[in-house]
Design a protein around this motif. Sequence first.
Motif, PDB file in Angstrom:
ATOM      1  N   PRO A 293      -5.495   2.980   6.401  1.00 16.83           N
ATOM      2  CA  PRO A 293      -6.124   3.706   5.292  1.00 16.83           C
ATOM      3  C   PRO A 293      -7.328   4.503   5.778  1.00 16.83           C
ATOM      4  CG  PRO A 293      -5.693   1.423   4.685  1.00 16.83           C
ATOM      5  CD  PRO A 293      -5.446   1.526   6.153  1.00 16.83           C
TER       6      PRO A 293
ATOM      7  N   ARG B  89     -10.878   6.150   6.089  1.00 19.84           N
ATOM      8  CA  ARG B  89     -12.179   5.739   5.559  1.00 19.84           C
ATOM      9  C   ARG B  89     -12.948   6.902   4.963  1.00 19.84           C
ATOM     10  NH1 ARG B  89     -14.011   3.309  11.126  1.00 19.84           N
ATOM     11  NH2 ARG B  89     -12.812   5.188  11.683  1.00 19.84           N
TER      12      ARG B  89
ATOM     13  N   ALA C 245      -4.745   4.688  -1.451  1.00 22.12           N
ATOM     14  CA  ALA C 245      -4.652   3.904  -0.216  1.00 22.12           C
ATOM     15  C   ALA C 245      -5.553   2.678  -0.239  1.00 22.12           C
ATOM     16  CB  ALA C 245      -4.988   4.792   0.986  1.00 22.12           C
ATOM     17  N   HIS C 246      -6.640   2.744  -1.013  1.00 18.03           N
ATOM     18  CA  HIS C 246      -7.625   1.647  -0.991  1.00 18.03           C
ATOM     19  C   HIS C 246      -7.578   0.763  -2.236  1.00 18.03           C
ATOM     20  CE1 HIS C 246      -9.809   2.657   2.698  1.00 18.03           C
ATOM     21  NE2 HIS C 246      -9.544   3.920   2.403  1.00 18.03           N
ATOM     22  N   ASP C 247      -7.212   1.329  -3.376  1.00 11.92           N
ATOM     23  CA  ASP C 247      -7.229   0.553  -4.620  1.00 11.92           C
ATOM     24  C   ASP C 247      -5.809   0.167  -5.010  1.00 11.92           C
ATOM     25  OD1 ASP C 247      -9.925   0.997  -4.601  1.00 11.92           O
ATOM     26  OD2 ASP C 247      -9.880   2.634  -6.044  1.00 11.92           O
TER      27      ASP C 247
ATOM     28  N   MET D 212      -6.886   9.029  -1.209  1.00 16.24           N
ATOM     29  CA  MET D 212      -7.805   8.010  -0.699  1.00 16.24           C
ATOM     30  C   MET D 212      -7.865   6.815  -1.642  1.00 16.24           C
ATOM     31  SD  MET D 212      -9.537   8.935   2.178  1.00 16.24           S
ATOM     32  CE  MET D 212     -11.163   8.205   2.030  1.00 16.24           C
ATOM     33  N   GLN D 213      -7.945   7.083  -2.924  1.00 15.54           N
ATOM     34  CA  GLN D 213      -8.017   6.003  -3.906  1.00 15.54           C
ATOM     35  C   GLN D 213      -6.744   5.179  -3.908  1.00 15.54           C
ATOM     36  OE1 GLN D 213      -8.956   7.353  -7.852  1.00 15.54           O
ATOM     37  NE2 GLN D 213      -9.099   5.294  -8.695  1.00 15.54           N
TER      38      GLN D 213
ATOM     39  N   ARG E 174       0.835  -1.206   0.000  1.00 13.51           N
ATOM     40  CA  ARG E 174       0.000   0.000   0.000  1.00 13.51           C
ATOM     41  C   ARG E 174       0.872   1.259   0.000  1.00 13.51           C
ATOM     42  NH1 ARG E 174      -2.796  -0.819   4.555  1.00 13.51           N
ATOM     43  NH2 ARG E 174      -4.299  -2.141   3.455  1.00 13.51           N
TER      44      ARG E 174
END
Length: 378
Positions: free
Chosen positions: A256, A258, A285-287, A282-283, A221
């Motif tokens: 990450p 939320r 960290a999550h994708d 944000m993207q 990540r």
Amino acid sequence: MREIEADRYYVASDSGLREAASIWQQYPALGIDTEFIRVDTFYPRPALIQVSNGQQCWLIDVLDIHDFSPLVDIITAPHIVKIVHAASEDMDVFDRLLGTLPEPLFDTQIGAAFCGHGASIGYGKLVQTVLDIELSKDQCRSDWLARPLTDEQQHYACLDVLYLPALYSHLQIELDRQQRTEWAQEENLRQITRYRDQRGASYNMERVNNAWRLDETERKRLWNLVLGRDALAREYDKPRNHIAKDFALFEMARRPPRHIAELTKMEGLRSSGIRQFGNHLMQLAHDVPQNLVYPPLADPLSKTETEHLKKLRAVAEQIANAHHLPPELLVRKLEMEQLVRQYFLRSSATGIIMPERFNGWRQQVISQALHDEMATWN
């Protein structure tokens, strides 16, 4: 000793650059320097290029020039040595503005290191030490993109390049005397090669403090965040830290966020950066792509490994003192750490691979000594 009175020419047209370049062609060596601004951008914003033959200075206003081909011909001319001081940042300017680099190159900071002046002596200090001339640094933080440039700015810019030919002559004599001319040539070539190899390279994840503490998922990540921040920095021409500091990326890799509101409570993020790049971060960290491969991260050296690193450092310092060279010019700390790691992986000095840089002058000066030291650890 007083400053040299030099003729100064301001070049602000394509025809003026062509005329100046025709004069420069007759010289075997020219001092060159750049002035630029890099405060709130990823890329340097070129403002001025200075050229000097040691008696005359030309100040090239890059904001008014459209055809740089005469200058490209000069900085790539094989019969003209381009003299610079601490060229690393200037490389970015030449590469971005002209699409090429100055060759052949002589960096007076490198030459000075081989002549016993330390690893990273500044231009003003070197001029004072070698030529007994004290330079003013009053304009070093000027707005070089402002026009018109003041007489004080032009005077400073001229001085920044005027003494390079004299330094070059002095250092060349000293390098020849110490039989280190080829060493300096090799290091100057290596500087150009290193810049080309690293041009466009992504940020080194190992520079993120404590990144080694992350587990595999978190490291992947973090690498996605590092790569994404680099892409944003280049696309929007913003410094990496204006998008997110390393600490913020580390925290996002661990936990990450939320909701984007969580970013406002996170250290290492500017409010302006959150507004512009928060959704991107944000993207990232999550994708995280499933097949993303992150570079290896080494744990800190163990106590035993650290003790052996000290032994290598002692060898390097002994050799550096004997040759009147700064130890960091001989071998970097990271290179010695890598040698120690190799040794403990193999449990023997046999098969140790020396850094690529050690194929040249370092091979005869320090490479064998480091290997011999490691051989005593068996």
